[in-house]
Design a protein around this motif. Structure first.
Motif, PDB file in Angstrom:
ATOM      1  N   GLU A   7     -14.210 -18.164  -8.284  1.00 27.55           N
ATOM      2  CA  GLU A   7     -14.752 -18.000  -6.932  1.00 27.55           C
ATOM      3  C   GLU A   7     -14.131 -16.809  -6.215  1.00 27.55           C
ATOM      4  O   GLU A   7     -14.802 -16.128  -5.435  1.00 27.55           O
ATOM      5  CB  GLU A   7     -14.535 -19.271  -6.110  1.00 27.55           C
ATOM      6  CG  GLU A   7     -15.176 -19.187  -4.730  1.00 27.55           C
ATOM      7  CD  GLU A   7     -15.038 -20.479  -3.952  1.00 27.55           C
ATOM      8  OE1 GLU A   7     -15.179 -20.430  -2.723  1.00 27.55           O
ATOM      9  OE2 GLU A   7     -14.781 -21.518  -4.582  1.00 27.55           O
ATOM     10  N   GLU A   8     -12.853 -16.540  -6.480  1.00 29.25           N
ATOM     11  CA  GLU A   8     -12.223 -15.398  -5.796  1.00 29.25           C
ATOM     12  C   GLU A   8     -12.821 -14.063  -6.247  1.00 29.25           C
ATOM     13  O   GLU A   8     -12.737 -13.059  -5.521  1.00 29.25           O
ATOM     14  CB  GLU A   8     -10.706 -15.394  -6.014  1.00 29.25           C
ATOM     15  CG  GLU A   8     -10.262 -15.414  -7.473  1.00 29.25           C
ATOM     16  CD  GLU A   8     -10.014 -16.829  -7.973  1.00 29.25           C
ATOM     17  OE1 GLU A   8      -9.249 -16.975  -8.949  1.00 29.25           O
ATOM     18  OE2 GLU A   8     -10.578 -17.774  -7.393  1.00 29.25           O
ATOM     19  N   PRO A  11     -16.933 -14.598  -4.045  1.00 27.89           N
ATOM     20  CA  PRO A  11     -16.860 -15.695  -3.066  1.00 27.89           C
ATOM     21  C   PRO A  11     -18.232 -16.240  -2.691  1.00 27.89           C
ATOM     22  O   PRO A  11     -19.250 -15.548  -2.763  1.00 27.89           O
ATOM     23  CB  PRO A  11     -16.184 -15.027  -1.855  1.00 27.89           C
ATOM     24  CG  PRO A  11     -15.482 -13.830  -2.410  1.00 27.89           C
ATOM     25  CD  PRO A  11     -16.329 -13.364  -3.554  1.00 27.89           C
ATOM     26  N   ASP A  12     -18.239 -17.510  -2.277  1.00 33.73           N
ATOM     27  CA  ASP A  12     -19.485 -18.160  -1.885  1.00 33.73           C
ATOM     28  C   ASP A  12     -20.177 -17.425  -0.749  1.00 33.73           C
ATOM     29  O   ASP A  12     -21.407 -17.361  -0.696  1.00 33.73           O
ATOM     30  CB  ASP A  12     -19.211 -19.606  -1.452  1.00 33.73           C
ATOM     31  CG  ASP A  12     -18.901 -20.502  -2.642  1.00 33.73           C
ATOM     32  OD1 ASP A  12     -19.162 -20.078  -3.780  1.00 33.73           O
ATOM     33  OD2 ASP A  12     -18.391 -21.623  -2.423  1.00 33.73           O
ATOM     34  N   GLN A  13     -19.388 -16.859   0.178  1.00 32.73           N
ATOM     35  CA  GLN A  13     -19.997 -16.141   1.303  1.00 32.73           C
ATOM     36  C   GLN A  13     -20.797 -14.932   0.818  1.00 32.73           C
ATOM     37  O   GLN A  13     -21.850 -14.616   1.373  1.00 32.73           O
ATOM     38  CB  GLN A  13     -18.914 -15.679   2.298  1.00 32.73           C
ATOM     39  CG  GLN A  13     -18.203 -16.820   3.006  1.00 32.73           C
ATOM     40  CD  GLN A  13     -16.990 -17.313   2.228  1.00 32.73           C
ATOM     41  OE1 GLN A  13     -16.886 -17.078   1.022  1.00 32.73           O
ATOM     42  NE2 GLN A  13     -16.083 -18.002   2.923  1.00 32.73           N
ATOM     43  N   VAL A  14     -20.284 -14.266  -0.212  1.00 34.76           N
ATOM     44  CA  VAL A  14     -20.993 -13.112  -0.765  1.00 34.76           C
ATOM     45  C   VAL A  14     -22.260 -13.574  -1.488  1.00 34.76           C
ATOM     46  O   VAL A  14     -23.336 -12.977  -1.351  1.00 34.76           O
ATOM     47  CB  VAL A  14     -20.086 -12.316  -1.723  1.00 34.76           C
ATOM     48  CG1 VAL A  14     -20.846 -11.160  -2.366  1.00 34.76           C
ATOM     49  CG2 VAL A  14     -18.860 -11.793  -0.979  1.00 34.76           C
ATOM     50  N   ASP A  16     -23.968 -16.265  -0.818  1.00 35.32           N
ATOM     51  CA  ASP A  16     -24.924 -16.662   0.221  1.00 35.32           C
ATOM     52  C   ASP A  16     -25.641 -15.448   0.785  1.00 35.32           C
ATOM     53  O   ASP A  16     -26.841 -15.499   1.078  1.00 35.32           O
ATOM     54  CB  ASP A  16     -24.208 -17.408   1.359  1.00 35.32           C
ATOM     55  CG  ASP A  16     -23.838 -18.827   0.971  1.00 35.32           C
ATOM     56  OD1 ASP A  16     -24.324 -19.295  -0.070  1.00 35.32           O
ATOM     57  OD2 ASP A  16     -23.058 -19.454   1.713  1.00 35.32           O
ATOM     58  N   PHE A  17     -24.908 -14.351   0.959  1.00 39.81           N
ATOM     59  CA  PHE A  17     -25.524 -13.115   1.462  1.00 39.81           C
ATOM     60  C   PHE A  17     -26.579 -12.617   0.479  1.00 39.81           C
ATOM     61  O   PHE A  17     -27.681 -12.229   0.885  1.00 39.81           O
ATOM     62  CB  PHE A  17     -24.453 -12.044   1.673  1.00 39.81           C
ATOM     63  CG  PHE A  17     -24.989 -10.738   2.162  1.00 39.81           C
ATOM     64  CD1 PHE A  17     -25.233 -10.521   3.509  1.00 39.81           C
ATOM     65  CD2 PHE A  17     -25.267  -9.710   1.265  1.00 39.81           C
ATOM     66  CE1 PHE A  17     -25.746  -9.317   3.958  1.00 39.81           C
ATOM     67  CE2 PHE A  17     -25.773  -8.504   1.704  1.00 39.81           C
ATOM     68  CZ  PHE A  17     -26.010  -8.300   3.053  1.00 39.81           C
ATOM     69  N   ARG A  20     -29.649 -14.990   0.622  1.00 37.47           N
ATOM     70  CA  ARG A  20     -30.464 -14.769   1.825  1.00 37.47           C
ATOM     71  C   ARG A  20     -31.242 -13.452   1.716  1.00 37.47           C
ATOM     72  O   ARG A  20     -32.413 -13.377   2.100  1.00 37.47           O
ATOM     73  CB  ARG A  20     -29.575 -14.752   3.066  1.00 37.47           C
ATOM     74  CG  ARG A  20     -30.362 -14.516   4.352  1.00 37.47           C
ATOM     75  CD  ARG A  20     -29.495 -14.532   5.592  1.00 37.47           C
ATOM     76  NE  ARG A  20     -29.240 -15.882   6.055  1.00 37.47           N
ATOM     77  CZ  ARG A  20     -28.066 -16.495   5.992  1.00 37.47           C
ATOM     78  NH1 ARG A  20     -27.028 -15.866   5.454  1.00 37.47           N
ATOM     79  NH2 ARG A  20     -27.915 -17.714   6.449  1.00 37.47           N
ATOM     80  N   ALA A 133     -28.865 -21.182   5.880  1.00 42.57           N
ATOM     81  CA  ALA A 133     -27.936 -21.672   6.904  1.00 42.57           C
ATOM     82  C   ALA A 133     -27.753 -23.183   6.834  1.00 42.57           C
ATOM     83  O   ALA A 133     -26.786 -23.708   7.411  1.00 42.57           O
ATOM     84  CB  ALA A 133     -28.435 -21.267   8.290  1.00 42.57           C
ATOM     85  N   GLY A 135     -26.937 -24.814   4.293  1.00 45.46           N
ATOM     86  CA  GLY A 135     -25.825 -25.119   3.398  1.00 45.46           C
ATOM     87  C   GLY A 135     -26.250 -25.666   2.048  1.00 45.46           C
ATOM     88  O   GLY A 135     -27.407 -25.569   1.632  1.00 45.46           O
ATOM     89  N   THR A 154     -30.404 -12.630  -6.918  1.00 50.24           N
ATOM     90  CA  THR A 154     -28.983 -12.884  -6.684  1.00 50.24           C
ATOM     91  C   THR A 154     -28.152 -12.437  -7.881  1.00 50.24           C
ATOM     92  O   THR A 154     -27.081 -11.834  -7.724  1.00 50.24           O
ATOM     93  CB  THR A 154     -28.757 -14.381  -6.403  1.00 50.24           C
ATOM     94  OG1 THR A 154     -29.574 -14.782  -5.305  1.00 50.24           O
ATOM     95  CG2 THR A 154     -27.299 -14.652  -6.057  1.00 50.24           C
TER      96      THR A 154
END
Length: 205
Positions: A7-8, A11-14, A16-17, A20, A133, A135, A154
């Motif tokens: 994950e490092e 990352p999940d935030q990346v 998700d970007f 989206r 958003a 989740g 993705t």
């Protein structure tokens, strides 16, 4: 899991970007996806020449047509551009059954101004939901066939982030192929329906 990364490293935030971004690219690939079609009901009050588009529908994105619901027949209003809109606004003191409509500054305008309350059916396209958003476990706001297409985009961005341009290009081409194939199947005329040319709809002069 597909890229076999920790994950490092991604990352999940990346992710998700990227997800989206893939979803929004599909949403914008066609100005009028049929799965976002929506009908709205509107009663335009006497003496009121315009209404906010959000009043017609909070999720209304693109306005397509407005039809006056008459007891005897349905009468479609004619859309007018900016020049005709300016001319009609100069005559807005006139009242009667609306025959034209236009859209400017987030408002939908009716000409002439209604002399009584009129009921309309508005056809348009709603805004896609920002499902990312919601989740984990959220479902894309589009047909099932396009869910894997989002994943393909993705993967393309993920390989690009991992500095693997060859696989990034491979998945980007696959994304385009999947989207084009879905679009091709969408526009095929069903065999059990007649092919109608020139719209096939009568309009009031």
């Amino acid at each position: 899991l597909h890229l076999d990364l920790e994950e490092e490293d991604l990352p999940d935030q990346v992710l998700d970007f990227f997800v989206r971004e893939g979803s929004r690219r599909i949403e914008r690939a066609e100005p009028r996806w049929p799965f976002y079609e929506q009908f709205y009901s509107l009663t335009q009050l006497a003496g009121v020449e315009s209404v906010a588009k959000t009043t017609i529908g909070a999720d209304l994105d693109q306005l397509d047509s407005i039809v006056h619901i008459d007891p005897l027949k349905h009468l479609p209003l004619v859309w007018v551009g900016f020049d005709a809109f300016q001319e009609l606004r100069a005559q807005r003191a006139a009242q009667g059954r609306p025959r034209f409509f236009s859209e400017h500054h987030g408002l939908v305008w009716f000409f002439p101004t209604p002399d009584i309350n009129y009921d309309f059916t508005v056809f348009g396209y709603r805004k896609p939901a920002d499902w990312v958003a919601d989740g984990a476990g959220a479902v894309p706001d589009m047909p099932d066939e396009l869910h894997s297409t989002i994943a393909t985009w993705t993967l393309s961005k993920a390989y690009s982030q991992q500095e693997d341009p060859e696989l990034a290009s491979l998945y980007e081409r696959q994304y385009a192929d999947e989207l084009n194939e879905f679009r091709r199947r969408l526009v095929i005329t069903p065999h059990n329906q007649p092919l109608v040319l020139n719209g096939g709809a009568a309009r009031e002069p």
